[in-house]
Write a protein that holds these residues in place. Structure first.
Motif, short mmCIF file in Angstrom:
data_model
loop_
_atom_site.label_atom_id
_atom_site.label_comp_id
_atom_site.label_asym_id
_atom_site.label_seq_id
_atom_site.Cartn_x
_atom_site.Cartn_y
_atom_site.Cartn_z
N ARG A 74 0.72 -1.23 0.03
CA ARG A 74 0.06 -0.13 0.01
C ARG A 74 0.84 1.15 0.03
NH1 ARG A 74 -4.53 -1.19 4.49
NH2 ARG A 74 -5.91 -2.41 3.36
N GLU A 75 2.00 1.28 0.69
CA GLU A 75 2.94 2.45 0.89
C GLU A 75 4.16 2.45 -0.20
OE1 GLU A 75 0.59 1.69 4.10
OE2 GLU A 75 2.02 0.41 3.35
N CYS A 76 4.44 1.43 -0.58
CA CYS A 76 5.91 1.35 -1.38
C CYS A 76 5.66 1.00 -2.89
CB CYS A 76 6.98 0.41 -0.75
SG CYS A 76 7.24 0.78 0.83
N PRO A 77 5.99 1.88 -3.97
CA PRO A 77 5.89 1.58 -5.10
C PRO A 77 6.55 0.34 -5.75
CG PRO A 77 6.26 3.93 -4.79
CD PRO A 77 6.62 3.13 -3.59
N TYR A 78 6.06 -0.30 -6.78
CA TYR A 78 6.70 -1.37 -7.44
C TYR A 78 7.84 -0.86 -8.14
CZ TYR A 78 7.85 -5.37 -10.25
OH TYR A 78 8.47 -6.33 -11.07
N PRO A 79 8.98 -1.15 -8.37
CA PRO A 79 9.97 -0.65 -8.93
C PRO A 79 10.26 -1.39 -10.28
CG PRO A 79 11.00 -2.01 -7.44
CD PRO A 79 9.60 -2.07 -7.29
N HIS A 80 9.69 -0.62 -11.29
CA HIS A 80 9.93 -1.29 -12.76
C HIS A 80 11.31 -1.27 -13.27
CE1 HIS A 80 5.65 -2.13 -13.61
NE2 HIS A 80 5.21 -1.00 -12.64
N LEU A 81 11.83 -1.96 -14.24
CA LEU A 81 13.08 -2.06 -14.65
C LEU A 81 13.20 -0.74 -15.68
CD1 LEU A 81 13.45 -5.56 -16.15
CD2 LEU A 81 14.61 -4.58 -14.34
N SER A 82 14.43 -0.23 -15.43
CA SER A 82 14.59 1.10 -16.24
C SER A 82 14.09 0.89 -17.58
CB SER A 82 16.26 1.42 -15.95
OG SER A 82 16.56 1.75 -14.82
N ASN A 83 13.61 2.09 -18.32
CA ASN A 83 13.09 2.21 -19.62
C ASN A 83 12.12 1.38 -19.82
OD1 ASN A 83 15.36 4.23 -19.93
ND2 ASN A 83 16.84 2.33 -20.28
N THR A 84 11.24 0.75 -18.90
CA THR A 84 10.08 -0.09 -19.43
C THR A 84 9.02 0.67 -19.01
OG1 THR A 84 10.02 -0.86 -17.36
CG2 THR A 84 11.42 -2.17 -18.90
N THR A 85 9.06 1.88 -18.48
CA THR A 85 7.85 2.89 -18.05
C THR A 85 8.36 4.29 -18.34
OG1 THR A 85 8.36 3.06 -15.80
CG2 THR A 85 7.13 1.29 -16.43
N SER A 86 7.18 5.01 -18.30
CA SER A 86 7.68 6.56 -18.70
C SER A 86 6.84 7.44 -17.60
CB SER A 86 7.25 6.85 -20.07
OG SER A 86 7.45 8.33 -20.41
N ASN A 87 7.41 8.44 -17.48
CA ASN A 87 6.82 9.79 -16.60
C ASN A 87 6.00 10.65 -17.32
OD1 ASN A 87 6.61 10.32 -13.80
ND2 ASN A 87 8.00 12.06 -13.89
N SER A 88 5.46 10.14 -18.34
CA SER A 88 4.69 11.15 -19.19
C SER A 88 3.29 11.72 -18.42
CB SER A 88 4.37 10.59 -20.50
OG SER A 88 5.61 10.14 -21.19
N ASN A 89 3.11 12.95 -18.86
CA ASN A 89 1.67 13.35 -18.39
C ASN A 89 0.78 13.27 -19.62
OD1 ASN A 89 2.18 15.46 -20.29
ND2 ASN A 89 3.09 16.77 -18.77
N GLY A 90 -0.48 13.49 -19.36
CA GLY A 90 -1.36 13.28 -20.38
C GLY A 90 -0.99 13.80 -21.95
N GLN A 91 -0.70 15.11 -21.96
CA GLN A 91 -0.46 15.72 -23.28
C GLN A 91 0.79 14.78 -23.80
OE1 GLN A 91 0.49 19.73 -22.11
NE2 GLN A 91 -1.74 20.45 -22.25
N GLU A 92 2.01 14.65 -23.05
CA GLU A 92 3.07 13.79 -23.74
C GLU A 92 2.67 12.47 -23.93
OE1 GLU A 92 5.21 14.13 -20.33
OE2 GLU A 92 6.49 15.98 -20.59
N PHE A 93 1.84 11.92 -23.20
CA PHE A 93 1.33 10.59 -23.74
C PHE A 93 0.63 10.58 -25.01
CE2 PHE A 93 -2.19 7.31 -23.87
CZ PHE A 93 -1.11 6.24 -23.63
N LYS A 94 -0.09 11.36 -25.36
CA LYS A 94 -0.99 11.78 -26.47
C LYS A 94 -0.07 12.09 -27.79
CE LYS A 94 -4.79 12.74 -29.07
NZ LYS A 94 -5.71 13.74 -28.88
N ARG A 95 1.02 12.86 -27.49
CA ARG A 95 1.90 13.35 -28.57
C ARG A 95 2.70 11.86 -28.67
NH1 ARG A 95 4.34 16.62 -25.90
NH2 ARG A 95 6.46 15.61 -25.45
N ILE A 96 3.24 11.07 -27.69
CA ILE A 96 3.83 9.75 -28.13
C ILE A 96 2.82 8.72 -28.63
CG2 ILE A 96 5.32 7.92 -27.05
CD1 ILE A 96 5.97 10.04 -25.01
N THR A 97 1.81 8.60 -28.25
CA THR A 97 0.99 7.32 -28.71
C THR A 97 -0.07 7.64 -29.58
OG1 THR A 97 -0.44 7.43 -27.03
CG2 THR A 97 1.58 6.28 -26.58
#
Length: 372
Positions: free
Chosen positions: A241-264
């Motif tokens: 509940r408290e600690c985020p799951y650490p994905h492997l580097s370069n498998t996720t992104s920190n994009s906001n909604g606008q950036e996601f729309k531009r990328i995808t």
């Protein structure tokens, strides 16, 4: 109100027309549950900064704006707590730190939780989706709390986001261990002590988690690096509940909604009509499961967490400091003496061998000269 609405939206007020600014205020008042708290905070800060002044100089306004920027974290903390409470209401089981994606979307319609509109593609993109059950993806609560869309008052200089509540556990461990690495037994004792005094759903470590920690130690000469991906992964399953799951580097992104729309080319959130359709599908599926008797009277939450450990555990390590974070094996003094003696003996043999070779060469040369 206009300043605060634009401040929360993260937009540049100098690039907005008066109708656009008014529309932003109206949108915040209708859609943002914490708007009343924001208004109260802004008015209090204004009163404290202006006092009995009838007119404000530029420096007065600057001081008030700085007070809003510096104090807004307290308001954000309250909003984060409220959002986490709403997420925990929807939790799949008790202490799993996960929400069924269908229930997540349905809550936007049934409970009016307007924030929970993100698409599966966007949640997966930012690392907030658990796909270990392909037929029933789930939202990871701490990862979702830390997505860019849940940061308010974003600018090109900073963003006000929810705090990482896992830091309290790490602070406890670092204070107890006071070293970059520790034996698994030491970590188990320190974490168990923290669990006994915290409000987390887990009060004891399972045999599976202890075994996983020992596996990490085996990969690192008997100790566990505290500032690496594998330990962060272990901590997530200790306190999901408290600690985020650490994905492997370069498998996720920190994009906001606008950036996601531009990328995808896709929208990051569902429309109201789409949410209504998803809520209807969720209700139908729940009804069918109930008719088949698929819904147990009590879920075995511990088994659910163990299932997530088994499905999502990744063996790849990534250290915060790859240079100094690597575990270096400590050689015992007796071993060091033996190794040094062997090295000195080997060096002496090489030296004697070289001298013999030189002598043989000299003798051969002298013998040839005498014959001549």
């Amino acid at each position: 109100d206009t300043y605060m609405a634009v401040f929360l939206s993260g937009r540049d007020i100098s690039e907005m027309s008066q109708p656009q600014a008014a529309k932003t205020v109206d949108m915040m008042s209708r859609n943002f549950p914490g708007w009343a708290k924001v208004q109260e905070f802004a008015r209090t800060t204004l009163f404290e900064g202006s006092g009995k002044l009838i007119m404000l100089a530029f420096l007065d306004v600057t001081r008030i704006v700085e007070g809003i920027s510096e104090g807004f974290g307290r308001v954000m903390m309250s909003e984060c707590d409220d959002m986490k409470d709403r997420l925990l209401e929807l939790e799949d089981g008790n202490g799993t730190g996960r929400i069924s994606l269908s229930e997540f979307h349905a809550s936007a319609v049934r409970k009016g939780y307007w924030q929970f509109r993100e698409t599966a593609d966007y949640l997966r993109h930012v690392g907030a989706l658990d796909d270990s059950r392909p037929s029933e993806p789930r939202v990871i609560i701490p990862n979702y709390l830390h997505t860019p869309l849940n940061c308010l008052a974003s600018s090109k200089y900073y963003a006000v986001c929810c705090p990482d509540t896992c830091e309290s556990m790490m602070a406890h461990l670092e204070g107890k261990i006071q070293a970059p690495h520790a034996a698994p037994e030491v970590i188990v004792d320190a974490v168990s002590e923290w669990l006994s005094t915290s409000s987390t759903s887990r009060q004891a470590l399972s045999s599976t988690l202890v075994s996983k920690l020992k596996d990490v130690a085996e990969q690192n000469g008997g100790v566990v690096p505290l500032h690496g991906r594998l330990f962060a992964q272990w901590i997530h399953f200790v306190s999901p509940r408290e600690c985020p799951y650490p994905h492997l580097s370069n498998t996720t992104s920190n994009s906001n909604g606008q950036e996601f729309k531009r990328i995808t080319g896709k929208a990051h959130a569902h429309s109201r009509a789409e949410l209504a359709s998803l809520a209807a599908q969720s209700s139908k599926a729940s009804s069918e499961r109930g008719e088949r008797g698929d819904i147990a009277a009590e879920d075995d939450d511990e088994d659910d967490v163990e299932e997530a450990v088994s499905a999502m555990w990744a063996e790849e390590e990534e250290l915060v400091d790859p240079t100094h974070g690597v575990v270096r094996l400590v050689v015992e003094p007796s071993q060091a003496w033996y190794s040094g003696a062997c090295l000195r003996g080997f060096s002496m043999i090489v030296a004697i061998g070289s001298m013999c070779a030189v002598l043989m060469e000299l003798l051969t040369g002298a013998s040839t000269a005498l014959r001549q």
